[in-house]
Design a protein around this motif. Structure first.
Motif, PDB file in Angstrom:
ATOM      1  N   VAL A 136      68.786  56.380 -74.441  1.00  0.00           N
ATOM      2  CA  VAL A 136      69.968  56.540 -73.586  1.00  0.00           C
ATOM      3  C   VAL A 136      69.460  56.518 -72.159  1.00  0.00           C
ATOM      4  O   VAL A 136      68.612  57.328 -71.781  1.00  0.00           O
ATOM      5  N   ARG A 137      69.941  55.566 -71.376  1.00  0.00           N
ATOM      6  CA  ARG A 137      69.472  55.412 -69.994  1.00  0.00           C
ATOM      7  C   ARG A 137      70.648  55.605 -69.039  1.00  0.00           C
ATOM      8  O   ARG A 137      71.641  54.906 -69.136  1.00  0.00           O
ATOM      9  N   ILE A 138      70.505  56.564 -68.142  1.00  0.00           N
ATOM     10  CA  ILE A 138      71.473  56.753 -67.067  1.00  0.00           C
ATOM     11  C   ILE A 138      70.729  56.364 -65.797  1.00  0.00           C
ATOM     12  O   ILE A 138      69.845  57.095 -65.327  1.00  0.00           O
ATOM     13  N   VAL A 139      71.044  55.182 -65.285  1.00  0.00           N
ATOM     14  CA  VAL A 139      70.310  54.603 -64.166  1.00  0.00           C
ATOM     15  C   VAL A 139      70.304  55.581 -62.992  1.00  0.00           C
ATOM     16  O   VAL A 139      71.333  56.116 -62.591  1.00  0.00           O
ATOM     17  N   GLY A 140      69.117  55.811 -62.466  1.00  0.00           N
ATOM     18  CA  GLY A 140      68.940  56.702 -61.329  1.00  0.00           C
ATOM     19  C   GLY A 140      68.698  58.142 -61.729  1.00  0.00           C
ATOM     20  O   GLY A 140      68.083  58.898 -60.993  1.00  0.00           O
ATOM     21  N   PHE A 141      69.197  58.556 -62.894  1.00  0.00           N
ATOM     22  CA  PHE A 141      69.015  59.942 -63.332  1.00  0.00           C
ATOM     23  C   PHE A 141      67.829  60.078 -64.267  1.00  0.00           C
ATOM     24  O   PHE A 141      66.921  60.857 -64.016  1.00  0.00           O
TER      25      PHE A 141
ATOM     26  N   THR B 271      66.385  60.342 -58.848  1.00  0.00           N
ATOM     27  CA  THR B 271      66.306  61.790 -59.057  1.00  0.00           C
ATOM     28  C   THR B 271      64.940  62.313 -58.636  1.00  0.00           C
ATOM     29  O   THR B 271      64.836  63.356 -57.986  1.00  0.00           O
ATOM     30  N   LYS B 272      63.903  61.577 -58.978  1.00  0.00           N
ATOM     31  CA  LYS B 272      62.551  61.982 -58.604  1.00  0.00           C
ATOM     32  C   LYS B 272      62.403  62.030 -57.086  1.00  0.00           C
ATOM     33  O   LYS B 272      61.824  62.970 -56.531  1.00  0.00           O
ATOM     34  N   ASP B 273      62.932  61.020 -56.395  1.00  0.00           N
ATOM     35  CA  ASP B 273      62.855  60.989 -54.932  1.00  0.00           C
ATOM     36  C   ASP B 273      63.605  62.168 -54.311  1.00  0.00           C
ATOM     37  O   ASP B 273      63.137  62.767 -53.351  1.00  0.00           O
ATOM     38  N   ILE B 274      64.772  62.513 -54.867  1.00  0.00           N
ATOM     39  CA  ILE B 274      65.547  63.640 -54.352  1.00  0.00           C
ATOM     40  C   ILE B 274      64.745  64.940 -54.520  1.00  0.00           C
ATOM     41  O   ILE B 274      64.652  65.744 -53.592  1.00  0.00           O
ATOM     42  N   ILE B 275      64.157  65.125 -55.679  1.00  0.00           N
ATOM     43  CA  ILE B 275      63.393  66.339 -55.950  1.00  0.00           C
ATOM     44  C   ILE B 275      62.142  66.403 -55.067  1.00  0.00           C
ATOM     45  O   ILE B 275      61.809  67.447 -54.522  1.00  0.00           O
ATOM     46  N   ASN B 276      61.452  65.277 -54.924  1.00  0.00           N
ATOM     47  CA  ASN B 276      60.224  65.259 -54.116  1.00  0.00           C
ATOM     48  C   ASN B 276      60.492  65.450 -52.626  1.00  0.00           C
ATOM     49  O   ASN B 276      59.626  65.909 -51.905  1.00  0.00           O
TER      50      ASN B 276
END
Length: 97
Positions: free
Chosen positions: A47-52, A90-95
């Motif tokens: 299951v792929r949610i693009v960007g998440f 999501t990774k960029d937002i967290i970083n």
């Protein structure tokens, strides 16, 4: 964050946007979302949610391990697990937080 606090956080955002969804209905929606993700992984193996992010089935081979209490060698059987990989956005937002 657990499921209850997730529902509370989403409910607060819904109220701030003046949308009309009850907390009980939101709880049912969250349950349906989680059920749909699990069903999708069972059916399609991914299951792929693009960007998440992406949930996928991975096959783990049988392997040798040790009982940490006794030190005895044991055989860990093969199994199917679910792996989650975080999406780039999501990774960029967290970083950058």
């Amino acid at each position: 964050m657990n499921k209850g606090s997730l529902i509370d956080a989403v409910f607060a955002k819904i109220k701030s946007e003046s949308l009309h969804v009850s907390k009980n209905d939101l709880s049912k929606i969250v349950d349906m979302l989680f059920d749909s993700i699990v069903d999708g992984v069972q059916k399609d193996k991914i299951v792929r949610i693009v960007g998440f992010g992406t949930w996928m089935c991975v096959e783990r081979k049988a392997r040798k391990g040790r009982n940490p209490s006794t030190g005895h060698e044991i055989t860990i059987p093969a199994r199917t697990d679910i792996k989650f990989s975080i999406g780039k956005q999501t990774k960029d937002i967290i970083n950058n937080y």
